[in-house]
Design an enzyme around this catalytic site. Structure first.
Site, PDB file in Angstrom:
ATOM      1  N   GLU A   1      27.893  29.012  29.547  1.00 25.58           N
ATOM      2  CA  GLU A   1      29.144  29.736  29.299  1.00 25.58           C
ATOM      3  C   GLU A   1      29.995  28.947  28.300  1.00 25.58           C
ATOM      4  OE1 GLU A   1      31.827  31.419  32.558  1.00 25.58           O
ATOM      5  OE2 GLU A   1      33.112  29.855  31.749  1.00 25.58           O
TER       6      GLU A   1
ATOM      7  N   GLN B   1      30.426  33.094  41.065  1.00 25.30           N
ATOM      8  CA  GLN B   1      31.514  32.127  41.037  1.00 25.30           C
ATOM      9  C   GLN B   1      30.934  30.784  41.490  1.00 25.30           C
ATOM     10  OE1 GLN B   1      34.285  30.791  39.964  1.00 25.30           O
ATOM     11  NE2 GLN B   1      35.341  32.726  40.368  1.00 25.30           N
TER      12      GLN B   1
HETATM   13  P1  FAD Z   1      36.687  42.732  41.682  1.00 24.83           P
HETATM   14  O1  FAD Z   1      35.206  42.836  41.895  1.00 24.83           O
HETATM   15  O2  FAD Z   1      37.385  43.890  41.152  1.00 24.83           O
HETATM   16  O3  FAD Z   1      37.310  42.159  42.969  1.00 24.83           O
HETATM   17  C1  FAD Z   1      38.646  41.692  43.031  1.00 24.83           C
HETATM   18  C2  FAD Z   1      39.126  41.730  44.472  1.00 24.83           C
HETATM   19  O4  FAD Z   1      39.382  43.060  44.862  1.00 24.83           O
HETATM   20  C3  FAD Z   1      38.106  41.204  45.486  1.00 24.83           C
HETATM   21  O5  FAD Z   1      38.793  40.584  46.521  1.00 24.83           O
HETATM   22  C4  FAD Z   1      37.405  42.444  45.974  1.00 24.83           C
HETATM   23  O6  FAD Z   1      36.861  42.277  47.272  1.00 24.83           O
HETATM   24  C5  FAD Z   1      38.540  43.449  45.951  1.00 24.83           C
HETATM   25  N1  FAD Z   1      38.083  44.808  45.634  1.00 24.83           N
HETATM   26  C6  FAD Z   1      37.250  45.157  44.627  1.00 24.83           C
HETATM   27  N2  FAD Z   1      37.087  46.491  44.582  1.00 24.83           N
HETATM   28  C7  FAD Z   1      37.876  46.988  45.561  1.00 24.83           C
HETATM   29  C8  FAD Z   1      38.172  48.303  46.012  1.00 24.83           C
HETATM   30  N3  FAD Z   1      37.618  49.369  45.420  1.00 24.83           N
HETATM   31  N4  FAD Z   1      39.048  48.421  47.047  1.00 24.83           N
HETATM   32  C9  FAD Z   1      39.616  47.354  47.624  1.00 24.83           C
HETATM   33  N5  FAD Z   1      39.368  46.088  47.247  1.00 24.83           N
HETATM   34  C10 FAD Z   1      38.513  45.904  46.238  1.00 24.83           C
HETATM   35  N6  FAD Z   1      38.439  36.088  34.433  1.00 24.83           N
HETATM   36  C11 FAD Z   1      38.968  36.320  33.203  1.00 24.83           C
HETATM   37  O7  FAD Z   1      40.126  36.730  33.099  1.00 24.83           O
HETATM   38  N7  FAD Z   1      38.224  36.099  32.062  1.00 24.83           N
HETATM   39  C12 FAD Z   1      36.940  35.671  32.116  1.00 24.83           C
HETATM   40  O8  FAD Z   1      36.290  35.492  31.081  1.00 24.83           O
HETATM   41  C13 FAD Z   1      36.353  35.407  33.401  1.00 24.83           C
HETATM   42  N8  FAD Z   1      35.070  34.998  33.528  1.00 24.83           N
HETATM   43  C14 FAD Z   1      34.492  34.884  34.771  1.00 24.83           C
HETATM   44  C15 FAD Z   1      33.131  34.562  34.882  1.00 24.83           C
HETATM   45  C16 FAD Z   1      32.513  34.493  36.109  1.00 24.83           C
HETATM   46  C17 FAD Z   1      31.037  34.168  36.211  1.00 24.83           C
HETATM   47  C18 FAD Z   1      33.268  34.742  37.309  1.00 24.83           C
HETATM   48  C19 FAD Z   1      32.615  34.671  38.658  1.00 24.83           C
HETATM   49  C20 FAD Z   1      34.623  35.033  37.208  1.00 24.83           C
HETATM   50  C21 FAD Z   1      35.246  35.110  35.952  1.00 24.83           C
HETATM   51  N9  FAD Z   1      36.603  35.436  35.804  1.00 24.83           N
HETATM   52  C22 FAD Z   1      37.154  35.638  34.561  1.00 24.83           C
HETATM   53  C23 FAD Z   1      37.440  35.528  37.001  1.00 24.83           C
HETATM   54  C24 FAD Z   1      37.528  36.918  37.587  1.00 24.83           C
HETATM   55  O9  FAD Z   1      38.139  37.797  36.665  1.00 24.83           O
HETATM   56  C25 FAD Z   1      38.367  36.757  38.852  1.00 24.83           C
HETATM   57  O10 FAD Z   1      37.613  36.113  39.846  1.00 24.83           O
HETATM   58  C26 FAD Z   1      39.027  38.001  39.368  1.00 24.83           C
HETATM   59  O11 FAD Z   1      40.020  37.574  40.284  1.00 24.83           O
HETATM   60  C27 FAD Z   1      38.085  38.943  40.123  1.00 24.83           C
HETATM   61  O12 FAD Z   1      37.203  39.537  39.276  1.00 24.83           O
HETATM   62  P2  FAD Z   1      36.045  40.475  39.864  1.00 24.83           P
HETATM   63  O13 FAD Z   1      35.374  41.104  38.735  1.00 24.83           O
HETATM   64  O14 FAD Z   1      35.234  39.731  40.872  1.00 24.83           O
HETATM   65  O15 FAD Z   1      36.976  41.531  40.633  1.00 24.83           O
END
Ligand code: FAD
Length: 306
Positions: A17, A176
């Site tokens: 990354e 993560q």
């Molecule tokens: P989601 O999958 O949308 O989940 C977020 C929260 O909401 C979780 O607690 C989930 O359980 C809950 N949730 C999801 N869907 C629902 C629903 N329909 N109803 C109720 N609750 C729900 N961030 C950046 O800004 N830029 C980056 O480049 C970046 N790179 C990353 C790379 C990796 C490999 C990882 C693991 C994370 C990265 N992040 C980045 C961080 C990430 O954006 C955060 O962890 C963010 O807080 C959650 O993203 P997610 O896609 O897991 O969210």
């Protein structure tokens, strides 16, 4: 074309990354970093995406650098501040530039924000939208949190969300960081029982700096640091604490060097442990640092230099 997904079903993928540097100097230095890391023949480089699209232009520039080095870029893409129309435009731009791999995320909420400020609240919605608008033009990775996302109701609820991402059309999982191997194993078993068949590409954070490690673990994600990692931190604690800019500790440099050495060994053992579980990929958060990261890759025997 699901190049990386197919590859991960055949063998363990290996990738790095990168993040778009803030300064011009940092941008100028990045091609050399990429060239050094390419000596290990990685399967792809992922490129982070800043909150609210603050680094969108630079993100594309870094994707281009990766393409120029002959490797696949995977761009991170978030819901933060993005409308449906904006997402369509940006993703079309990626396609026009030959970037067909994305990591679809909700995104880190900028300080003080309570929602994404865009049309989608969750990554599940973004995945469904990308599939609806672009069909199979993109290969879509999604985030998985082995310890549960910090905002989730329960680990079970988080796993249900991950299954929803698969049902909505996601191809593989990028995790993560997780230093708690017992928890990782429980999570891996649980997602498979839940019918999640997507390959799991494991994110590994190199342990190189004390303050950065603690920050990474606790500032956003509540990650557990196991006893071995806590010991490395305590044995090399910089007094009064590793966050101050003018510590009174007489052995700052010695402790930093010993911390880094022990941290690299710790990281290598973690990679061994993940590989022994048969995971589908190792994704090293390279932090734009090639020297230390190359040393870890060499010691872990991830690749023979070509
Ligand atoms: P989601 O999958 O949308 O989940 C977020 C929260 O909401 C979780 O607690 C989930 O359980 C809950 N949730 C999801 N869907 C629902 C629903 N329909 N109803 C109720 N609750 C729900 N961030 C950046 O800004 N830029 C980056 O480049 C970046 N790179 C990353 C790379 C990796 C490999 C990882 C693991 C994370 C990265 N992040 C980045 C961080 C990430 O954006 C955060 O962890 C963010 O807080 C959650 O993203 P997610 O896609 O897991 O969210």
């Amino acid at each position: 074309m699901k190049r990386l997904t197919e590859l991960m079903k055949r063998r363990t993928a290996f990738s790095f990354e990168l993040f778009p540097p803030k300064t011009d100097k940092g941008m100028e230095a990045l091609p050399e970093t990429i060239a050094h890391l390419c000596e290990f023949n990685p399967d792809y480089f992922s490129v982070t995406y800043g909150a609210g699209g603050t680094n969108v232009g630079k993100n594309m520039d870094v994707c281009r650098m990766v393409q120029d080095a002959g490797t696949i870029p995977v761009t991170h893409f978030t819901c933060i501040g993005n409308t449906r129309e904006g997402i369509k435009e940006q993703l079309q731009n990626y396609l026009d530039n030959g970037v067909t791999n994305i990591l679809a995320l909700r995104g880190d909420l900028p300080f003080g924000w309570t929602g994404t400020g865009g049309d989608f609240a969750y990554a599940t919605d973004l995945v469904a939208f990308v599939r609806k608008e672009f069909g199979d033009k993109f290969e879509i990775a999604v985030a998985g949190s082995p310890e549960g996302h910090i905002a989730c109701r329960s680990l079970e609820a988080d796993i249900a969300v991950l299954k929803q991402k698969q049902d909505n059309g996601a191809d593989y999982i990028m995790t993560q960081l997780c230093w708690d191997m017992e928890q990782f194993k429980r999570w891996l078993d649980a997602i498979r029982r839940a019918g999640i068949t997507m390959p799991v590409d494991v994110g590994v954070m190199p342990i190189l700096d004390q303050a950065a490690t603690i920050n990474m673990a606790l500032s956003r994600n509540g990650c557990v640091m196991d006893r071995a990692l806590c010991e490395i931190i305590s044995r090399n604690w910089i007094f009064p604490n590793p966050f101050v800019s003018d510590p009174y500790d007489a052995d700052v440099e010695g402790k930093k060097a010993r911390f880094k050495e022990a941290g690299m060994e710790y990281t290598v053992k973690q990679i061994d442990a993940y590989r022994s579980l048969g995971i589908n990929g190792i994704h090293l958060y390279a932090l734009n640092k090639w020297k230390d990261v190359s040393e870890i890759v060499r010691r872990a025997g991830m690749r023979t230099i070509v």
